[in-house]
Design an enzyme around this catalytic site. Sequence first.
Site, PDB file in Angstrom:
ATOM      1  N   THR A  43      26.507  20.519  64.108  1.00 18.97           N
ATOM      2  CA  THR A  43      27.717  20.683  63.301  1.00 18.97           C
ATOM      3  C   THR A  43      28.933  20.933  64.177  1.00 18.97           C
ATOM      4  O   THR A  43      29.977  20.312  64.013  1.00 18.97           O
ATOM      5  CB  THR A  43      27.532  21.849  62.309  1.00 18.97           C
ATOM      6  OG1 THR A  43      26.500  21.498  61.388  1.00 18.97           O
ATOM      7  CG2 THR A  43      28.808  22.124  61.534  1.00 18.97           C
ATOM      8  N   CYS A  44      28.815  21.843  65.133  1.00 17.31           N
ATOM      9  CA  CYS A  44      29.978  22.248  65.917  1.00 17.31           C
ATOM     10  C   CYS A  44      30.613  21.088  66.664  1.00 17.31           C
ATOM     11  O   CYS A  44      31.808  20.842  66.569  1.00 17.31           O
ATOM     12  CB  CYS A  44      29.596  23.345  66.905  1.00 17.31           C
ATOM     13  SG  CYS A  44      30.984  23.859  67.916  1.00 17.31           S
ATOM     14  N   CYS A  49      33.614  22.558  64.728  1.00 13.75           N
ATOM     15  CA  CYS A  49      34.643  23.206  65.560  1.00 13.75           C
ATOM     16  C   CYS A  49      35.412  22.260  66.473  1.00 13.75           C
ATOM     17  O   CYS A  49      36.632  22.349  66.563  1.00 13.75           O
ATOM     18  CB  CYS A  49      34.048  24.311  66.437  1.00 13.75           C
ATOM     19  SG  CYS A  49      32.372  24.792  66.097  1.00 13.75           S
ATOM     20  N   LYS A  52      37.524  19.497  64.612  1.00 11.67           N
ATOM     21  CA  LYS A  52      38.507  20.236  63.813  1.00 11.67           C
ATOM     22  C   LYS A  52      39.628  20.783  64.687  1.00 11.67           C
ATOM     23  O   LYS A  52      40.807  20.657  64.361  1.00 11.67           O
ATOM     24  CB  LYS A  52      37.815  21.388  63.084  1.00 11.67           C
ATOM     25  CG  LYS A  52      38.781  22.335  62.396  1.00 11.67           C
ATOM     26  CD  LYS A  52      38.118  23.649  62.063  1.00 11.67           C
ATOM     27  CE  LYS A  52      37.809  24.466  63.289  1.00 11.67           C
ATOM     28  NZ  LYS A  52      36.946  25.625  62.970  1.00 11.67           N
ATOM     29  N   TYR A 179      37.303  29.632  55.263  1.00 10.32           N
ATOM     30  CA  TYR A 179      38.091  29.237  56.432  1.00 10.32           C
ATOM     31  C   TYR A 179      38.140  27.721  56.632  1.00 10.32           C
ATOM     32  O   TYR A 179      39.140  27.179  57.079  1.00 10.32           O
ATOM     33  CB  TYR A 179      37.625  29.975  57.691  1.00 10.32           C
ATOM     34  CG  TYR A 179      36.272  29.580  58.231  1.00 10.32           C
ATOM     35  CD1 TYR A 179      36.159  28.577  59.168  1.00 10.32           C
ATOM     36  CD2 TYR A 179      35.113  30.230  57.816  1.00 10.32           C
ATOM     37  CE1 TYR A 179      34.919  28.204  59.677  1.00 10.32           C
ATOM     38  CE2 TYR A 179      33.867  29.870  58.311  1.00 10.32           C
ATOM     39  CZ  TYR A 179      33.779  28.854  59.246  1.00 10.32           C
ATOM     40  OH  TYR A 179      32.561  28.488  59.738  1.00 10.32           O
ATOM     41  N   ILE A 180      37.072  26.994  56.255  1.00  4.74           N
ATOM     42  CA  ILE A 180      37.079  25.540  56.451  1.00  4.74           C
ATOM     43  C   ILE A 180      38.134  24.892  55.541  1.00  4.74           C
ATOM     44  O   ILE A 180      38.937  24.067  55.981  1.00  4.74           O
ATOM     45  CB  ILE A 180      35.679  24.936  56.203  1.00  4.74           C
ATOM     46  CG1 ILE A 180      34.690  25.478  57.242  1.00  4.74           C
ATOM     47  CG2 ILE A 180      35.722  23.415  56.250  1.00  4.74           C
ATOM     48  CD1 ILE A 180      33.239  25.143  56.979  1.00  4.74           C
ATOM     49  N   GLU A 183      41.638  25.858  56.880  1.00  4.61           N
ATOM     50  CA  GLU A 183      41.969  25.156  58.125  1.00  4.61           C
ATOM     51  C   GLU A 183      42.377  23.714  57.838  1.00  4.61           C
ATOM     52  O   GLU A 183      43.376  23.215  58.371  1.00  4.61           O
ATOM     53  CB  GLU A 183      40.765  25.176  59.074  1.00  4.61           C
ATOM     54  CG  GLU A 183      40.535  26.550  59.697  1.00  4.61           C
ATOM     55  CD  GLU A 183      39.231  26.632  60.498  1.00  4.61           C
ATOM     56  OE1 GLU A 183      39.144  27.526  61.342  1.00  4.61           O
ATOM     57  OE2 GLU A 183      38.311  25.829  60.265  1.00  4.61           O
ATOM     58  N   ARG A 200      39.127  29.159  43.322  1.00  2.00           N
ATOM     59  CA  ARG A 200      38.848  29.820  42.038  1.00  2.00           C
ATOM     60  C   ARG A 200      39.061  31.328  42.092  1.00  2.00           C
ATOM     61  O   ARG A 200      39.237  31.976  41.073  1.00  2.00           O
ATOM     62  CB  ARG A 200      37.419  29.507  41.594  1.00  2.00           C
ATOM     63  CG  ARG A 200      36.366  30.086  42.504  1.00  2.00           C
ATOM     64  CD  ARG A 200      34.967  29.698  42.093  1.00  2.00           C
ATOM     65  NE  ARG A 200      33.995  30.335  42.975  1.00  2.00           N
ATOM     66  CZ  ARG A 200      32.702  30.089  42.970  1.00  2.00           C
ATOM     67  NH1 ARG A 200      32.216  29.202  42.136  1.00  2.00           N
ATOM     68  NH2 ARG A 200      31.887  30.719  43.797  1.00  2.00           N
ATOM     69  N   GLY A 263      31.278  25.738  50.351  1.00  2.00           N
ATOM     70  CA  GLY A 263      30.068  26.438  50.778  1.00  2.00           C
ATOM     71  C   GLY A 263      29.117  25.549  51.549  1.00  2.00           C
ATOM     72  O   GLY A 263      29.200  24.317  51.493  1.00  2.00           O
ATOM     73  N   THR A 312      28.846  29.201  66.190  1.00  6.31           N
ATOM     74  CA  THR A 312      28.189  28.518  67.309  1.00  6.31           C
ATOM     75  C   THR A 312      27.763  29.458  68.441  1.00  6.31           C
ATOM     76  O   THR A 312      26.619  29.411  68.880  1.00  6.31           O
ATOM     77  CB  THR A 312      29.117  27.417  67.857  1.00  6.31           C
ATOM     78  OG1 THR A 312      29.409  26.523  66.785  1.00  6.31           O
ATOM     79  CG2 THR A 312      28.468  26.654  68.990  1.00  6.31           C
ATOM     80  N   HIS A 436      55.667  42.424  78.543  1.00  4.18           N
ATOM     81  CA  HIS A 436      56.875  42.110  77.772  1.00  4.18           C
ATOM     82  C   HIS A 436      57.560  40.873  78.330  1.00  4.18           C
ATOM     83  O   HIS A 436      57.598  40.716  79.547  1.00  4.18           O
ATOM     84  CB  HIS A 436      57.825  43.320  77.850  1.00  4.18           C
ATOM     85  CG  HIS A 436      59.052  43.155  77.008  1.00  4.18           C
ATOM     86  ND1 HIS A 436      59.030  43.253  75.633  1.00  4.18           N
ATOM     87  CD2 HIS A 436      60.336  42.890  77.360  1.00  4.18           C
ATOM     88  CE1 HIS A 436      60.259  43.060  75.176  1.00  4.18           C
ATOM     89  NE2 HIS A 436      61.072  42.832  76.205  1.00  4.18           N
ATOM     90  N   GLU A 441      52.001  42.568  72.834  1.00  6.51           N
ATOM     91  CA  GLU A 441      52.363  43.913  73.307  1.00  6.51           C
ATOM     92  C   GLU A 441      52.368  44.922  72.159  1.00  6.51           C
ATOM     93  O   GLU A 441      52.188  46.119  72.362  1.00  6.51           O
ATOM     94  CB  GLU A 441      53.714  43.913  74.025  1.00  6.51           C
ATOM     95  CG  GLU A 441      54.923  43.661  73.153  1.00  6.51           C
ATOM     96  CD  GLU A 441      56.227  43.640  73.943  1.00  6.51           C
ATOM     97  OE1 GLU A 441      56.620  44.702  74.465  1.00  6.51           O
ATOM     98  OE2 GLU A 441      56.836  42.562  74.049  1.00  6.51           O
TER      99      GLU A 441
END
Length: 453
Positions: A43-44, A49, A52, A179-180, A183, A200, A263, A312, A436, A441
């Site tokens: 998948t990754c 990942c 994506k 998150y998918i 993103e 939903r 899902g 992963t 800085h 910071e």
Amino acid sequence: MSEFDFDLFVIGGGSGGVRAARVAAGETGAKVGLAEEDRYGGTCVIRGCVPKKLMVFASTYGDMAEDAQAYGWDMTAGDFNWDTFHGKLAGELDRLEGIYRKLLAGSGVETFDQRAKVVDAHTVELADGTRKSAKQILLAMGGRVSVPEFPGSDLAITSNEIFHLPELPKSILIVGGGYIACEFAGIMNGLGVKTTQFYRGAQILRGFDDEARGLVAEEMIQRGVDLHLGTNVLEMEKVEGGIRVKATNGTEHVFDQVMYATGRVPNTDDMGLEEVGVKLGRKGEVLVDDYSQTAVPSIYAVGDVTDRVNLTPVAIREGMAFVSTVFRGEPMKVDHELIPSAIFTQPEMGTIGLSEEDAAAQEPIEVYSTSFKPMQQSFAGRSDRVLMKLIVSQASRKVLGCHIVAPGAGEMIQLAGIAVKMGATKEDFDRVVAVHPVMAEELVTMRNPTRTA
């Protein structure tokens, strides 16, 4: 001669399975076989990942060109060319898959490009009917996307297909709030696609810190994502001009594409697992102990198929711990606590440890939080906001959680994660001199708590 064909047979050529296979073969001398029914890298690398993140990069250059003008550069972005990008993306995925195959071959792993299932505690059967015996079997089949069934659900694409669209749609509906989904809403919006998102629930990114996910949602809307919360799809149908979507909020709209990201489920269907005594959980996940061992002593499982922490680097850790436990005789548990993670939304989010809500339910806490306009974007005339947040135990002074919403949050949380994992206190953070001028910071200059809970 061993009574088995292999010391180890791995089912699944993703990150966890490949790492376990090549370390067992290359570093302990075990005779290892591995079967993968699709592409190596899992998948990754193939549909997660890596592609994506490349799409995230692609989607940010339009804003960069606008900002460059504000800084005095004579620059325009023009239109995004999907064909150019997609051709390079496909080539990069081919290159990475080739590397995975080379690593396995170089370690002496025998590979089988077909599906395998478990026949008994020491036997797997390949799709062509061949059977292979192994002293140990490692299940590393990962997970897959699942789309709920409703009228017209077959018209939806998923994150698997979005990388390989023949052309970029003019409009897209993304369904989901994890998150998918978030993103890809940012990616498609950044590529110039009119992007709508339905979720939903009451707020996106359930399970993450409320203040952090609230800011991500606000910023996504500011950037042009048409986000509808408390909204789901009732039915879809193919019409001239696209897919007509009827929603629970009473609206009907036509979109070029509809992507579902609601899902994932473990890949345990039709694997022969329960028949041989491997116990599965409610979602079909393989149940394992702290050493990744199933109810059948010779069968282990790592990665998303166990539905522990579906990341992963965690699958890779679990694969390494399995080799250490079984082939080196050095039992090793994987520590699933305090794992830093990044969500490549726009803006990006990095997080480790407890959310404010979870921490407050556990013990009295102090919350140190600041939100501000970052210098780079502010100078360019943008109204983007970022967030730096620490959750601190009143009793031990330990930093229980760190949440960052900002450009580069993933890079920052990797380093902040080291301190949090080591058990740093708020005073440890305070003792560090600020760099800085950088956004991060603020993590070491927040003197007074915003609130206590």
